[in-house]
Scaffold this motif. Sequence first.
Motif, PDB file in Angstrom:
ATOM      1  N   GLY A 174       0.784  -1.226   0.000  1.00 48.46           N
ATOM      2  CA  GLY A 174       0.000   0.000   0.000  1.00 48.46           C
ATOM      3  C   GLY A 174       0.814   1.273   0.000  1.00 48.46           C
ATOM      4  N   ASN A 175       2.124   1.161   0.129  1.00 45.72           N
ATOM      5  CA  ASN A 175       2.983   2.345   0.209  1.00 45.72           C
ATOM      6  C   ASN A 175       3.916   2.451  -0.992  1.00 45.72           C
ATOM      7  OD1 ASN A 175       2.157   3.305   2.888  1.00 45.72           O
ATOM      8  ND2 ASN A 175       3.096   1.403   3.612  1.00 45.72           N
ATOM      9  N   ALA A 176       4.369   3.687  -1.247  1.00 49.88           N
ATOM     10  CA  ALA A 176       5.269   3.928  -2.385  1.00 49.88           C
ATOM     11  C   ALA A 176       6.727   3.705  -2.015  1.00 49.88           C
ATOM     12  CB  ALA A 176       5.071   5.355  -2.896  1.00 49.88           C
ATOM     13  N   GLY A 177       7.027   3.622  -0.725  1.00 50.07           N
ATOM     14  CA  GLY A 177       8.417   3.400  -0.301  1.00 50.07           C
ATOM     15  C   GLY A 177       9.338   4.499  -0.794  1.00 50.07           C
ATOM     16  N   SER A 189      -0.823   8.155 -11.323  1.00 52.77           N
ATOM     17  CA  SER A 189      -1.480   7.424 -10.228  1.00 52.77           C
ATOM     18  C   SER A 189      -0.603   6.300  -9.674  1.00 52.77           C
ATOM     19  CB  SER A 189      -2.809   6.839 -10.714  1.00 52.77           C
ATOM     20  OG  SER A 189      -2.580   5.918 -11.784  1.00 52.77           O
ATOM     21  N   LYS A 190       0.544   6.066 -10.284  1.00 57.82           N
ATOM     22  CA  LYS A 190       1.409   4.965  -9.862  1.00 57.82           C
ATOM     23  C   LYS A 190       2.155   5.291  -8.579  1.00 57.82           C
ATOM     24  CE  LYS A 190       2.393   2.977 -14.445  1.00 57.82           C
ATOM     25  NZ  LYS A 190       3.465   2.628 -15.400  1.00 57.82           N
ATOM     26  N   LYS A 191       2.295   4.286  -7.717  1.00 54.17           N
ATOM     27  CA  LYS A 191       3.122   4.407  -6.514  1.00 54.17           C
ATOM     28  C   LYS A 191       4.488   3.764  -6.725  1.00 54.17           C
ATOM     29  CE  LYS A 191      -0.625   4.594  -3.100  1.00 54.17           C
ATOM     30  NZ  LYS A 191      -1.248   3.932  -1.928  1.00 54.17           N
ATOM     31  N   ILE A 192       4.512   2.663  -7.477  1.00 53.42           N
ATOM     32  CA  ILE A 192       5.770   1.985  -7.808  1.00 53.42           C
ATOM     33  C   ILE A 192       5.794   1.725  -9.317  1.00 53.42           C
ATOM     34  CG2 ILE A 192       6.004   0.907  -5.538  1.00 53.42           C
ATOM     35  CD1 ILE A 192       4.926  -1.688  -6.747  1.00 53.42           C
ATOM     36  N   PRO A 193       6.965   1.574  -9.908  1.00 49.81           N
ATOM     37  CA  PRO A 193       7.045   1.340 -11.360  1.00 49.81           C
ATOM     38  C   PRO A 193       6.653  -0.084 -11.752  1.00 49.81           C
ATOM     39  CG  PRO A 193       9.226   1.313 -10.404  1.00 49.81           C
ATOM     40  CD  PRO A 193       8.300   1.739  -9.304  1.00 49.81           C
ATOM     41  N   THR A 194       6.379  -0.250 -13.021  1.00 49.92           N
ATOM     42  CA  THR A 194       5.980  -1.553 -13.563  1.00 49.92           C
ATOM     43  C   THR A 194       7.030  -2.625 -13.288  1.00 49.92           C
ATOM     44  OG1 THR A 194       4.769  -0.423 -15.319  1.00 49.92           O
ATOM     45  CG2 THR A 194       5.323  -2.740 -15.701  1.00 49.92           C
ATOM     46  N   CYS A 196       8.705  -3.262 -10.806  1.00 51.86           N
ATOM     47  CA  CYS A 196       8.655  -3.821  -9.452  1.00 51.86           C
ATOM     48  C   CYS A 196       7.625  -4.938  -9.330  1.00 51.86           C
ATOM     49  CB  CYS A 196       8.309  -2.732  -8.442  1.00 51.86           C
ATOM     50  SG  CYS A 196       9.692  -1.655  -8.003  1.00 51.86           S
ATOM     51  N   CYS A 197       6.820  -5.140 -10.349  1.00 55.08           N
ATOM     52  CA  CYS A 197       5.693  -6.066 -10.245  1.00 55.08           C
ATOM     53  C   CYS A 197       6.077  -7.484 -10.645  1.00 55.08           C
ATOM     54  CB  CYS A 197       4.538  -5.575 -11.119  1.00 55.08           C
ATOM     55  SG  CYS A 197       3.913  -3.960 -10.610  1.00 55.08           S
ATOM     56  N   ILE A 198       5.577  -8.447  -9.903  1.00 53.59           N
ATOM     57  CA  ILE A 198       5.858  -9.864 -10.149  1.00 53.59           C
ATOM     58  C   ILE A 198       5.274 -10.286 -11.491  1.00 53.59           C
ATOM     59  CG2 ILE A 198       5.393 -12.216  -9.330  1.00 53.59           C
ATOM     60  CD1 ILE A 198       5.321 -11.084  -6.483  1.00 53.59           C
ATOM     61  N   GLY A 199       6.064 -11.014 -12.261  1.00 54.87           N
ATOM     62  CA  GLY A 199       5.603 -11.529 -13.540  1.00 54.87           C
ATOM     63  C   GLY A 199       5.943 -10.646 -14.725  1.00 54.87           C
ATOM     64  N   ASP A 213      -0.467   0.868  -8.726  1.00 52.89           N
ATOM     65  CA  ASP A 213      -1.213   1.935  -8.056  1.00 52.89           C
ATOM     66  C   ASP A 213      -1.574   1.595  -6.610  1.00 52.89           C
ATOM     67  OD1 ASP A 213      -1.090   2.598 -10.706  1.00 52.89           O
ATOM     68  OD2 ASP A 213      -3.187   3.196 -10.892  1.00 52.89           O
ATOM     69  N   ASN A 214      -1.960   0.339  -6.383  1.00 52.04           N
ATOM     70  CA  ASN A 214      -2.424  -0.063  -5.050  1.00 52.04           C
ATOM     71  C   ASN A 214      -1.341  -0.735  -4.214  1.00 52.04           C
ATOM     72  OD1 ASN A 214      -4.983   0.820  -5.894  1.00 52.04           O
ATOM     73  ND2 ASN A 214      -5.546  -1.218  -6.632  1.00 52.04           N
ATOM     74  N   VAL A 215      -0.298  -1.234  -4.880  1.00 53.92           N
ATOM     75  CA  VAL A 215       0.791  -1.966  -4.207  1.00 53.92           C
ATOM     76  C   VAL A 215       0.189  -3.063  -3.318  1.00 53.92           C
ATOM     77  CG1 VAL A 215       3.020  -1.714  -3.014  1.00 53.92           C
ATOM     78  CG2 VAL A 215       1.994   0.256  -4.120  1.00 53.92           C
TER      79      VAL A 215
END
Length: 274
Positions: A174-177, A189-194, A196-199, A213-215
């Motif tokens: 839930g956080n952008a870190g 609207s993004k909190k972390i970049p693409t 960082c996402c699994i897959g 967006d939601n982390v």
Amino acid sequence: MGLDCGGKMGQFILVIINTVFLLMGLGLFIPGIVLQTNIDFVSDEIKPVLDQVSVTGIALGDVVKNLGIGFIIVGVFVFLVAVLGLMGACCKSKCLLTIYAIIVLLILLSQIVVVILWFTMQNQLNSVVKDELSTSLKNNFREDKLNGSNQLSNGWNYIFLTLKCCGVNAVTAGNAGDFANTPNWTKGSKKIPTSCCIGVTASNYTAPPTCTDNVAAGTYYTSGCYDALINKFDTSKYSSVFLGVGVTIIIIEILAFVSSILMCRGNYGEGNLA
């Protein structure tokens, strides 16, 4: 006249010690090769990011990329010094033994200094590296792309994909870190970049909003990249082993130095080099 009692003892110890060193020199090739295998993640895209951090004046990218090669070079050096010691002991050559003793003494003093610096500066060094990585991410992360106009942004995204990490410090759900402090990134609207996402892969660079967006838990890499980078070298796992081996080597080198002096002070018959 042959060697006296002290000289014979020194010769025996030198032969044993340098036989061990000979094997150790060959043995250093193995961790060297293993390290080179583990650091194959330092691609041309990632290296510019690591080069933003310096370790005692040397770019971190160069340190990481050449660490395994350094082990191999040290292995060759130890092997050659061991050969020199064996030749001096077996041929009873004062000249070779003197050169050997000087080299061993210099190595011994250097190792003692390195060990002292390692224990006194390790925490400080780790802190500096982590802080510089955080500063680099904050100042240089601008685009959520792998082939954008900003080389350092591309590098950071490749790091996230390759090491399966997110940010320098671990991101919580839930956080952008660390990405909350990247003013040059137009994140929308993004909190972390693409990346960082699994897959996500380089060929399929897309991720759902539940991650960016939601982390949401389970959609992103939970490890920070500093820890992921350190874990590549398993330093904590082998630190006690390295310490034990290091102390053992120092003791052996002291014995080698003393033994070479004993041989040099022994009495020689005709045919031996003076």
